[in-house]
Design an enzyme around this catalytic site. Structure first.
Site, short mmCIF file in Angstrom:
data_model
loop_
_atom_site.label_atom_id
_atom_site.label_comp_id
_atom_site.label_asym_id
_atom_site.label_seq_id
_atom_site.Cartn_x
_atom_site.Cartn_y
_atom_site.Cartn_z
N LYS A 1 -30.50 -78.97 -51.34
CA LYS A 1 -30.91 -77.56 -51.27
C LYS A 1 -30.75 -77.11 -49.82
CE LYS A 1 -33.66 -75.56 -53.92
NZ LYS A 1 -34.66 -74.90 -54.77
N ALA B 1 -25.85 -73.92 -57.86
CA ALA B 1 -26.81 -72.83 -58.06
C ALA B 1 -27.03 -72.10 -56.74
CB ALA B 1 -28.14 -73.37 -58.59
N ASP C 1 -45.08 -70.61 -56.12
CA ASP C 1 -43.98 -69.86 -56.74
C ASP C 1 -43.63 -70.51 -58.08
OD1 ASP C 1 -42.11 -67.87 -57.00
OD2 ASP C 1 -40.58 -68.88 -55.80
N GLY D 1 -29.89 -69.18 -55.13
CA GLY D 1 -31.10 -68.43 -55.36
C GLY D 1 -31.47 -67.54 -54.21
N GLY D 2 -32.69 -67.03 -54.26
CA GLY D 2 -33.13 -66.08 -53.25
C GLY D 2 -33.40 -66.72 -51.90
N MET D 3 -33.71 -68.01 -51.88
CA MET D 3 -34.03 -68.68 -50.62
C MET D 3 -33.00 -69.72 -50.21
SD MET D 3 -38.13 -69.35 -50.90
CE MET D 3 -37.95 -70.38 -52.34
N ALA D 4 -32.26 -70.26 -51.21
CA ALA D 4 -31.41 -71.39 -50.90
C ALA D 4 -30.26 -71.49 -51.89
CB ALA D 4 -32.22 -72.69 -50.93
N THR D 5 -29.27 -72.29 -51.51
CA THR D 5 -28.17 -72.64 -52.39
C THR D 5 -28.26 -74.14 -52.65
OG1 THR D 5 -26.78 -70.90 -51.48
CG2 THR D 5 -25.68 -72.65 -52.69
#
Length: 640
Positions: free
Chosen positions: A47, A25, A141, A27-31
């Site tokens: 993460k 996955a 969040d 995302g906006g902050m991390a993979t």
């Protein structure tokens, strides 16, 4: 194209411990990667923070502090954080790997859920948030992407503390808001501040979305959606779908624009949700299903590389002045026409935000000192010296940290906070000890219950004869009653075996009959021809050491009493006892201590056997009796 092949981290061994196997996955902050912890031989979700964040020292410090806090949060509905670390330019978090789907995946597949099923998902989510809130943690969040549904039906929440760590970055100190627009509370949009009631607001939006299949606000830009969170009231779900009034009420309470009008925290909302679930009629609907496995990314399925609801980092001033967008302009839906008053108000808001940004740019920051393990008074003094305000909360028991010392702090040591900020200290109450309760005279079941209520466990159970205490009742404990022991200690019980049949085998007929009568038995004596010494007990019924009731009929069988021991000796040894030179007089040891009696008999050349009939310290009977002649090495039995 397979994105995992091109990923430079796939195949790499991070920190000498985590071998990255695939990317699952982004995302906006991390993979998020699937990795193997080669040290513990277990699969984990790793993460890895995006490079732009990892290069910010303030973020890394806050990230490490938040990771420590989240790791201490042990709850079945929270994805467990195992470890955090850095490897060169890589900042990572090692977490529990949770096969299953995100709640976002379920919504995409099903559209919307029946009200009862929606609550059955929200209840464990609220339980997880409530556990965090009780430890002073705020998620910041909350969204369906951060809720995981496992293959076996469990619900888990992920990504606690990441938004807070983002707030430590340099770019977020001058009026930038952090979060996911669709679930962001009005106060997060307006000021960037978030507390437990902000999580409650996000949970209310999630419940709305689960029941209706859509978020309450849409718009052409994220700013227009944020504008509506500030200025509009979330509509009741029943205005869009057939939803019960209980759901309308729960959503309205959770999404009130004023934080004080919402439930105080997620636990308060949890209570309301459980009550609503109890009162809703049962529905017949298929449960959600899970297919391929996903790591706890809280972002999106494996096949996507862009999140459906990314965590937003955007200037707050855009929200305060942005239009709601042509999709559903709130002013037109409510019959409201803009006027000069609102224009002036918006202008004042812009000025206020500008002044707020200036204020924060002037704010001084300090590092929270490492206080764990220090005396509470010393810790308060140390924090006060650098301008921090200390709040001491209720203490907690701990086996390692001594009483009166600091057990934990919030924020944790080395976290960056504003000068003058309040930090919370949790003092240690030391090792918890409980008292062994008085369970004497109770049966085993009642004793076990009382031990459990005291925080202790039932250990080994043994029985000892005790005619004064009814059979099966506790006579003694180990550790003893009143002792203070560690919580969870096993307590051994000694139960009364009641009246136990004495062992009178080998005793003379008269002494055995007299003793048994004194013990309350009805005695029947049977004489038989036998090779045993005359007039001695050769059998008994009930058998020796059997548990019996007072007054029990008992029979003893003795060898026939005719003739003397000399005749018996001659019959059994083929010679006249009077012809033996090594005969000696058996000493009388009755009423002597068992130890002294044994020593005296052995010094005379006799063998000694000790039998218990009363657990006393003195000899009650002996066979052969004192004064009789017996050869050396004869076995002399003594009863105490």
């Amino acid at each position: 194209m397979d994105t995992t092949i091109a990923d430079p981290l796939v195949g790499r061994l991070l920190d000498g411990r985590y071998r990255i196997e695939s990317r699952i996955a982004r995302g906006g902050m991390a993979t998020v990667y699937l990795a193997l912890d080669i040290r513990l031989d277990r699969t984990v979700a790793l993460k890895v923070m995006h490079r732009s964040l990892a290069e910010d020292p303030a973020f890394v410090r806050r990230f490490i502090g938040e990771a420590k806090s989240v790791a201490s949060l042990s709850h079945p509905n929270v994805v467990h954080v195992f470890d955090q670390g850095t490897d060169g330019d890589v900042v990572y978090l090692s977490m529990e790997y949770v096969p299953g789907k995100t709640l976002r995946d379920v919504l995409r597949a099903r559209g919307r859920l029946p009200a009862r099923e929606a609550l059955e998902i929200m209840i464990p989510v609220l339980a997880a948030l409530g556990a965090a809130h009780q430890q002073g943690m705020v998620h910041r969040d909350m969204k369906p992407e951060n809720v995981l549904l496992t293959d076996d039906g469990r619900v888990k929440v992920v990504d606690f503390g990441l938004a807070r760590a983002i707030e430590a970055t340099n770019q977020t100190r001058t009026g930038v808001m952090i979060g996911t627009i669709g679930y962001m509370s009005p106060e997060q949009v307006m000021t960037g501040g978030a507390d437990v009631r902000s999580d409650v607001y996000a949970a209310g939006i999630m419940l709305f979305e689960l029941v209706t299949g859509q978020q309450p606000y849409d718009g052409e830009t994220p700013m227009s959606v944020a504008y509506r969170h500030v200025h509009d009231t979330v509509p009741p779900p029943s205005s869009l779908v057939d939803a019960p009034p209980l759901i309308d009420t729960l959503v309205a309470q959770a999404t009130a624009r004023e934080p004080d009008d919402r439930p105080a925290d997620a636990t308060a909302m949890l209570v309301a949700a459980v009550d609503a679930h109890r009162m809703l009629p049962r529905e017949s609907s298929p449960p959600y299903t899970t297919g391929q496995h996903h790591a706890p990314s809280g972002e999106h399925p494996r096949s996507r590389v862009a999140p459906a609801n990314p965590t937003l980092i955007a200037p707050r001033t855009e929200v305060l002045t942005a239009p709601a967008g042509p999709g559903e302009p709130p002013a037109r839906r409510r019959g409201f026409r803009p006027n000069w008053f609102l224009v002036t108000l918006a202008a004042l808001m812009v000025v206020a935000v500008g002044l707020t940004g200036w204020y924060f740019s002037q704010t001084q920051y300090v590092l929270v000192p490492e206080l764990v393990g220090k005396n509470v008074a010393s810790a308060k003094s140390e924090a006060a010296k650098i301008g921090l305000v200390v709040k001491v909360t209720e203490g907690q028991y701990d086996e390692k940290v001594g009483q009166g010392k600091v057990l934990s702090t919030d924020p944790v040591g080395r976290s960056e906070v504003e000068a003058g900020a309040t930090i919370t200290i949790v003092p240690s109450l030391g090792a918890k000890r409980v008292t062994v309760p008085n369970i004497e005279g109770l049966d085993q079941n009642d004793a076990a219950i009382k031990l459990s209520e005291a925080g202790l466990e039932l250990g080994k159970v043994s029985k000892v004869a005790n005619p004064k205490v009814p059979r099966g009742l506790v006579t003694q404990t180990r550790p003893s009653i009143g002792d203070k022991v560690k919580e969870g200690t096993s307590v051994n019980l000694v139960l009364s075996a009641g009246l136990v049949m004495p062992d009178v085998n080998g005793m003379s007929k008269d002494e055995a009959a007299q003793f048994l009568t004194e013990q309350g038995f009805q005695v029947q004596v049977n004489e038989v021809d036998d090779d045993a010494e005359p007039c001695t007990v050769i059998a008994q019924n009930p058998r020796a050491r059997a548990e019996v009731d007072p007054g029990t009929m008992t029979s003893i069988t003795v060898s026939r009493c005719g003739g003397g021991w000399e005749d018996w000796f001659g019959r059994n040894n083929g010679q006249d006892a009077n012809d033996q030179d090594d005969f000696r007089i058996v000493p009388n040891v009755v009423f002597k201590s068992v130890q002294d009696a044994t020593t005296e008999l052995q010094q005379q050349g006799y063998k000694v056997k000790v039998r218990n009939i009363s657990n006393g310290a003195q000899v009650r009977f002996q066979s052969p009796r004192g004064g009789e002649e017996r050869p050396a090495n004869t076995m002399v039995t003594i009863w105490r």
